[in-house]
Design a protein around this motif. Sequence first.
Motif, PDB file in Angstrom:
ATOM      1  N   HIS A 142      -8.114  -0.609  -1.596  1.00  0.00           N
ATOM      2  CA  HIS A 142      -8.639  -1.975  -1.493  1.00  0.00           C
ATOM      3  C   HIS A 142      -8.321  -2.559  -0.117  1.00  0.00           C
ATOM      4  O   HIS A 142      -7.258  -2.339   0.444  1.00  0.00           O
TER       5      HIS A 142
ATOM      6  N   ASP B 112       1.101  -3.433   0.326  1.00  0.00           N
ATOM      7  CA  ASP B 112      -0.088  -3.679  -0.504  1.00  0.00           C
ATOM      8  C   ASP B 112      -1.107  -4.442   0.341  1.00  0.00           C
ATOM      9  O   ASP B 112      -1.119  -5.675   0.256  1.00  0.00           O
TER      10      ASP B 112
ATOM     11  N   HIS C 231      -6.638  -7.613   0.915  1.00  0.00           N
ATOM     12  CA  HIS C 231      -5.397  -8.390   1.000  1.00  0.00           C
ATOM     13  C   HIS C 231      -5.129  -8.776   2.455  1.00  0.00           C
ATOM     14  O   HIS C 231      -5.319  -7.958   3.354  1.00  0.00           O
TER      15      HIS C 231
ATOM     16  N   TYR D 159       6.560  -7.879  -3.824  1.00  0.00           N
ATOM     17  CA  TYR D 159       5.134  -7.775  -4.168  1.00  0.00           C
ATOM     18  C   TYR D 159       4.425  -9.129  -4.096  1.00  0.00           C
ATOM     19  O   TYR D 159       4.889 -10.115  -4.630  1.00  0.00           O
ATOM     20  N   HIS D 160       3.286  -9.152  -3.399  1.00  0.00           N
ATOM     21  CA  HIS D 160       2.459 -10.357  -3.261  1.00  0.00           C
ATOM     22  C   HIS D 160       3.230 -11.560  -2.701  1.00  0.00           C
ATOM     23  O   HIS D 160       3.043 -12.692  -3.154  1.00  0.00           O
TER      24      HIS D 160
ATOM     25  N   TYR E 127      -5.301  -1.792 -10.013  1.00  0.00           N
ATOM     26  CA  TYR E 127      -6.291  -1.846  -8.943  1.00  0.00           C
ATOM     27  C   TYR E 127      -7.611  -1.213  -9.390  1.00  0.00           C
ATOM     28  O   TYR E 127      -7.964  -1.282 -10.552  1.00  0.00           O
TER      29      TYR E 127
HETATM   30 ZN    ZN Z   1      -2.225  -6.684  -4.548  1.00  0.00          ZN
END
Ligand code: ZN
Length: 444
Positions: A189, A198, A192, A327-328, A299
């Motif tokens: 992906h 990520d 982001h 994360y995030h 995902y």
């Molecule tokens: Zn993510």
Amino acid sequence: MKGTQIEALSYQAPQTLGDDIFSLAGRLFPICRSITGQGVRTTLRLLQAVVPLKIHEVPTGTQVFDWIIPSEWNIRDAYIKDRSGRRIVDFQKSNLHVVNYSVPVCASMPLAALKPHLHSRPELPNAIPYRTSYYDRQWGFCLSHKQFQSLRDDRYDVVIDSTLENGSLTYGEFFHPGATRDEFLLSAHVCHPSLANDNCSGLALLAILAATLSKTKTRYSYRFVFAPGTIGAIAWLWRNRERAQYIKHGLVVSCVGDAGGPTYKRSRIGNAQIDRVMAHIVRRTGPSSKVVDFFPYGYDERQYCSPGFNLPVGSFCRSQYGTFPEYHTSADNLDLIRSEYLASSFDIIADAINTVENNHDAVLSHQQMCELQLGKWELYDALRQQGTQTDLMTLLWVLNLADGTRSLLDIAERADAPFSKVFSAFQILRSKGLVAGSAVDGST
Ligand code: ZN
């Protein structure tokens, strides 16, 4: 095709590989990406310097299965200013400060009116969270909980200089043709913003893998898809719904640069060849490795493994999404990822590619009754030769299990040996005409 030798990935310069991936991830990191807009195009153009991706545009309003390609989002600036005119929250310092896909706003308001638009994470008081609002038209800012608590009851100027207009969704694709139409899909992906693990790590790793593979001869064809999460994969599947049947193995790749795992999440099928190959490789990497069953979250495996496609596509990462504290958040930065883990992730995926490339079915020894006399066939000499990558025990396993019903992968699983060792033993025996098997392209 007898005797065809295709070595999928004998890549060079393993010393610099991790640094090369890290450096590319570092160049991708600052860009403000979203599911649509210039950020994705800039990212794909950077990847084009590594591998000649084809860039595709899907116009806003296009129906793709149950979804519609949304408006194109672009952003130039955003901030919250206090009464003294100081930018206390500034998009130019971190693109995570703006809720991704925010509608434009230009207003002055008291703290009480601003607060519902502010997002922080009390359990991570120093980190800026990453928030999105794609399908619910909103605006908002993200800031550290420490800063949130320090805000005074005052009036603030609030500006998000963004646009949501007709445009397109952008994805990138690279295809490496092999000896057969059957494909190995690698997907990451690309939506982001400044988050390193990520998924700048996955984009950089796959671009360098694509460039490496493009210089080799392979049995399978390889398709690399760099698409925005969910809607991008759905758009890709819509446009390729006839061709998806050729996907025989696949991996969704994200979070491949941190110290955790590695983790493999099985496809919905559960025992597809890719599931067996990845479980075999990942489990051998050490005690922190994990193999988990498919679940309908995460995902783009969610799209590839939807029932109408049910493709043999698993998901590979180090720490699994949602399970590491950074994360995030803004703590998922370039300090979280390391060259050595990126290189190790690359090796695992390369190992999986080599396994499916070199797997042979129906492996049959010509001497089924009692063992071969190894000395007579100079097999001890062959094992002693410099550069031999197998051993006597593995050779004995291959000979014993070569009854015409098993593949080399079956033998590697039963022998609990790395596939590369089993393949090496097979090559020695085959070179002496003692065993045969058939590869995916029909070669023996
Ligand atoms: Zn993510």
